[in-house]
Design an enzyme around this catalytic site. Sequence first.
Site, PDB file in Angstrom:
ATOM      1  N   HIS A 147      -1.295   6.776 -13.828  1.00 13.23           N
ATOM      2  CA  HIS A 147      -2.223   5.839 -13.230  1.00 13.23           C
ATOM      3  C   HIS A 147      -3.764   6.110 -13.486  1.00 13.23           C
ATOM      4  CE1 HIS A 147       1.411   5.218 -10.745  1.00 13.23           C
ATOM      5  NE2 HIS A 147       1.114   4.043 -10.701  1.00 13.23           N
ATOM      6  N   HIS A 148      -4.405   5.077 -13.373  1.00 13.05           N
ATOM      7  CA  HIS A 148      -6.036   4.828 -13.289  1.00 13.05           C
ATOM      8  C   HIS A 148      -6.572   5.768 -12.417  1.00 13.05           C
ATOM      9  CE1 HIS A 148      -5.673   2.694  -9.451  1.00 13.05           C
ATOM     10  NE2 HIS A 148      -4.582   2.193 -10.069  1.00 13.05           N
ATOM     11  N   LYS A 195      -6.860   5.650  -8.260  1.00 14.15           N
ATOM     12  CA  LYS A 195      -5.663   5.785  -7.364  1.00 14.15           C
ATOM     13  C   LYS A 195      -6.005   6.745  -6.263  1.00 14.15           C
ATOM     14  CE  LYS A 195      -0.732   5.894  -6.952  1.00 14.15           C
ATOM     15  NZ  LYS A 195      -0.702   4.599  -6.135  1.00 14.15           N
ATOM     16  N   GLY A 201       3.607   6.261  -5.167  1.00  5.15           N
ATOM     17  CA  GLY A 201       4.925   5.600  -4.135  1.00  5.15           C
ATOM     18  C   GLY A 201       6.019   5.450  -5.155  1.00  5.15           C
ATOM     19  N   THR A 254       0.898  -1.088   0.077  1.00  5.28           N
ATOM     20  CA  THR A 254       0.042  -0.056  -0.130  1.00  5.28           C
ATOM     21  C   THR A 254       0.846   1.217  -0.102  1.00  5.28           C
ATOM     22  OG1 THR A 254      -1.797  -1.266   1.059  1.00  5.28           O
ATOM     23  CG2 THR A 254      -1.718   1.099   1.527  1.00  5.28           C
ATOM     24  N   THR A 255       0.428   2.285  -0.827  1.00  5.72           N
ATOM     25  CA  THR A 255       1.208   3.412  -0.792  1.00  5.72           C
ATOM     26  C   THR A 255       0.576   4.808  -0.198  1.00  5.72           C
ATOM     27  OG1 THR A 255       0.232   3.977  -3.185  1.00  5.72           O
ATOM     28  CG2 THR A 255       2.524   2.959  -2.845  1.00  5.72           C
TER      29      THR A 255
HETATM   30  N1  LIG Z   1       3.829  -1.722  -4.187  1.00  7.93           N
HETATM   31  C1  LIG Z   1       3.092  -2.057  -5.382  1.00  7.93           C
HETATM   32  O1  LIG Z   1       3.861  -2.909  -6.171  1.00  7.93           O
HETATM   33  C2  LIG Z   1       1.887  -1.555  -5.945  1.00  7.93           C
HETATM   34  C3  LIG Z   1       1.277  -0.917  -4.786  1.00  7.93           C
HETATM   35  N2  LIG Z   1       0.043  -0.490  -5.091  1.00  7.93           N
HETATM   36  C4  LIG Z   1      -1.046   0.201  -4.055  1.00  7.93           C
HETATM   37  O2  LIG Z   1      -1.663  -0.862  -3.235  1.00  7.93           O
HETATM   38  C5  LIG Z   1      -2.700  -0.355  -2.860  1.00  7.93           C
HETATM   39  C6  LIG Z   1      -4.009  -1.013  -3.426  1.00  7.93           C
HETATM   40  O3  LIG Z   1      -4.180  -0.947  -4.697  1.00  7.93           O
HETATM   41  P1  LIG Z   1      -5.514  -1.603  -5.486  1.00  7.93           P
HETATM   42  O4  LIG Z   1      -5.599  -3.066  -5.169  1.00  7.93           O
HETATM   43  O5  LIG Z   1      -5.279  -1.030  -7.101  1.00  7.93           O
HETATM   44  O6  LIG Z   1      -6.475  -0.757  -4.791  1.00  7.93           O
HETATM   45  P2  LIG Z   1      -8.267  -1.056  -4.643  1.00  7.93           P
HETATM   46  O7  LIG Z   1      -8.959   0.207  -4.577  1.00  7.93           O
HETATM   47  O8  LIG Z   1      -8.722  -1.966  -6.029  1.00  7.93           O
HETATM   48  O9  LIG Z   1      -8.189  -2.018  -3.465  1.00  7.93           O
HETATM   49  C7  LIG Z   1      -8.160  -1.547  -2.066  1.00  7.93           C
HETATM   50  C8  LIG Z   1      -8.706  -2.572  -1.299  1.00  7.93           C
HETATM   51  O10 LIG Z   1      -8.609  -2.311   0.060  1.00  7.93           O
HETATM   52  C9  LIG Z   1      -9.738  -2.414   0.735  1.00  7.93           C
HETATM   53  N3  LIG Z   1     -10.227  -2.073   1.839  1.00  7.93           N
HETATM   54  C10 LIG Z   1     -10.574  -0.753   2.283  1.00  7.93           C
HETATM   55  N4  LIG Z   1     -10.656  -0.665   3.852  1.00  7.93           N
HETATM   56  C11 LIG Z   1      -9.686  -1.704   4.171  1.00  7.93           C
HETATM   57  C12 LIG Z   1      -9.537  -2.033   5.542  1.00  7.93           C
HETATM   58  N5  LIG Z   1      -9.913  -1.325   6.608  1.00  7.93           N
HETATM   59  N6  LIG Z   1      -8.723  -3.257   5.739  1.00  7.93           N
HETATM   60  C13 LIG Z   1      -8.506  -3.982   4.565  1.00  7.93           C
HETATM   61  N7  LIG Z   1      -8.770  -3.452   3.378  1.00  7.93           N
HETATM   62  C14 LIG Z   1      -9.316  -2.628   3.410  1.00  7.93           C
HETATM   63  C15 LIG Z   1     -10.904  -2.431  -0.112  1.00  7.93           C
HETATM   64  O11 LIG Z   1     -12.228  -2.937   0.106  1.00  7.93           O
HETATM   65  P3  LIG Z   1     -13.414  -2.605  -0.714  1.00  7.93           P
HETATM   66  O12 LIG Z   1     -13.296  -3.386  -2.085  1.00  7.93           O
HETATM   67  O13 LIG Z   1     -14.619  -3.452   0.111  1.00  7.93           O
HETATM   68  O14 LIG Z   1     -13.692  -1.061  -0.932  1.00  7.93           O
HETATM   69  C16 LIG Z   1     -10.175  -2.827  -1.405  1.00  7.93           C
HETATM   70  O15 LIG Z   1     -10.435  -4.275  -1.521  1.00  7.93           O
HETATM   71  C17 LIG Z   1      -2.931   1.257  -3.162  1.00  7.93           C
HETATM   72  O16 LIG Z   1      -2.150   2.036  -2.153  1.00  7.93           O
HETATM   73  C18 LIG Z   1      -1.898   1.264  -4.325  1.00  7.93           C
HETATM   74  O17 LIG Z   1      -1.287   2.246  -4.464  1.00  7.93           O
HETATM   75  C19 LIG Z   1      -0.886  -1.071  -6.068  1.00  7.93           C
HETATM   76  C20 LIG Z   1      -0.102  -1.835  -7.164  1.00  7.93           C
HETATM   77  C21 LIG Z   1       1.346  -2.112  -6.995  1.00  7.93           C
HETATM   78  O1  LIG Z   2      -2.180   2.436  -7.408  1.00  2.06           O
HETATM   79  C1  LIG Z   2      -1.635   1.715  -8.362  1.00  2.06           C
HETATM   80  O2  LIG Z   2      -2.041   1.047  -9.246  1.00  2.06           O
HETATM   81  C2  LIG Z   2       0.114   1.734  -8.001  1.00  2.06           C
HETATM   82  N1  LIG Z   2       0.529   2.076  -7.104  1.00  2.06           N
HETATM   83  C3  LIG Z   2       2.122   1.960  -6.821  1.00  2.06           C
HETATM   84  C4  LIG Z   2       2.515   3.313  -6.639  1.00  2.06           C
HETATM   85  O3  LIG Z   2       2.042   4.087  -5.983  1.00  2.06           O
HETATM   86  O4  LIG Z   2       3.664   3.547  -7.094  1.00  2.06           O
HETATM   87  C5  LIG Z   2       2.604   1.067  -7.675  1.00  2.06           C
HETATM   88  C6  LIG Z   2       2.212   1.077  -9.343  1.00  2.06           C
HETATM   89  O5  LIG Z   2       2.417   2.159  -9.920  1.00  2.06           O
HETATM   90  C7  LIG Z   2       0.717   1.030  -9.323  1.00  2.06           C
END
Ligand SMILES: NC(=O)C1=CN([C@@H]2O[C@H](COP(=O)(O)OP(=O)(O)OC[C@H]3O[C@@H](n4cnc5c(N)ncnc54)[C@H](OP(=O)(O)O)[C@@H]3O)[C@@H](O)[C@H]2O)C=CC1
Ligand SMILES: O=C(O)C1=N[C@H](C(=O)O)C[C@H](O)C1
Length: 233
Positions: free
Chosen positions: A131-132, A135, A141, A72-73
């Site tokens: 990004h989409h 976000k 991040g 998570t970022t």
């Molecule tokens: N480090 C990396 O390589 C990457 C990092 N990321 C980061 O990962 C994170 C998630 O991205 P993404 O999957 O696209 O986002 P999404 O919005 O698709 O998913 C986020 C999820 O978090 C859930 N959520 C909300 N509240 C809570 C809680 N209290 N406890 C646990 N989960 C909860 C949401 O639930 P609900 O569906 O019910 O709302 C949803 O399932 C972002 O911060 C993104 O920037 C993304 C891609 C790559």
């Molecule tokens: O939110 C995303 O989707 C992503 N988040 C990460 C970031 O904040 O850098 C990694 C990736 O770029 C996708």
Amino acid sequence: MKIALLGYGKMGQTIEKIAVSRGHEIVVVVDENTKEYDITLADVAIDFSIPSVAVNNISNCFNNNVPVVSGTTGWLADYQKMVDLCNEKNGGFIYASNYSLGVNIFFELNQHLAKMMKNLSQYNVTMEEIHHKQKLDEPSGTAITLAEGVIEHTKYNGWEVDKATEELNIPIKAIRSPEVPGTHTVDYTSEVDSIEIKHTAHNRQGFALGAVIAAEWLVGKHGVFSMRDVLGL
Ligand SMILES: NC(=O)C1=CN([C@@H]2O[C@H](COP(=O)(O)OP(=O)(O)OC[C@H]3O[C@@H](n4cnc5c(N)ncnc54)[C@H](OP(=O)(O)O)[C@@H]3O)[C@@H](O)[C@H]2O)C=CC1
Ligand SMILES: O=C(O)C1=N[C@H](C(=O)O)C[C@H](O)C1
């Protein structure tokens, strides 16, 4: 390996598929609607949730002796707090702004280029991340990690979103466009030319595979680690 998925959105679901294909079992799934869960059922937790809950999720893992891979970022102001808690509890922790192999190679390339540009003050650095539209955080991040890599080796000492109001801040343009998984560009421009390095993610599989590999690597270890440790870079 028994895995807890903290966050079951775009990333959580992609990670599930890859983890299962590698022989792992998903024993806990947590999303916004989850009231209670037992994190101790898992050998390792993988957190891809939302910025406002990341610290709580990670702390819960340390308090229950479950190592955690955090993707998570947007919560990094509290990173040191999590490092301290991990050390206090003798836990296992990896945070990476980006888990993909390609981006981690790109991070190394970024640092190498920054070192070479160190004394070439005629070049100004700008960055762009795309990004989409769902976000929640900006800049990404990954863009922050890239900016930190440039700052470590050059005259720059900070970053700002969009336009830099301070001369030594790197401007990071954050663009939101439908369905883009993540594109990052670092640009050095002088009067006479530009040098640009760019990473384009075509989908989320690279992030997800890297996170599962990090989880496999972390189980049984104690301490705070990075993707450089996991990948041996
Ligand atoms: N480090 C990396 O390589 C990457 C990092 N990321 C980061 O990962 C994170 C998630 O991205 P993404 O999957 O696209 O986002 P999404 O919005 O698709 O998913 C986020 C999820 O978090 C859930 N959520 C909300 N509240 C809570 C809680 N209290 N406890 C646990 N989960 C909860 C949401 O639930 P609900 O569906 O019910 O709302 C949803 O399932 C972002 O911060 C993104 O920037 C993304 C891609 C790559
Ligand atoms: O939110 C995303 O989707 C992503 N988040 C990460 C970031 O904040 O850098 C990694 C990736 O770029 C996708």
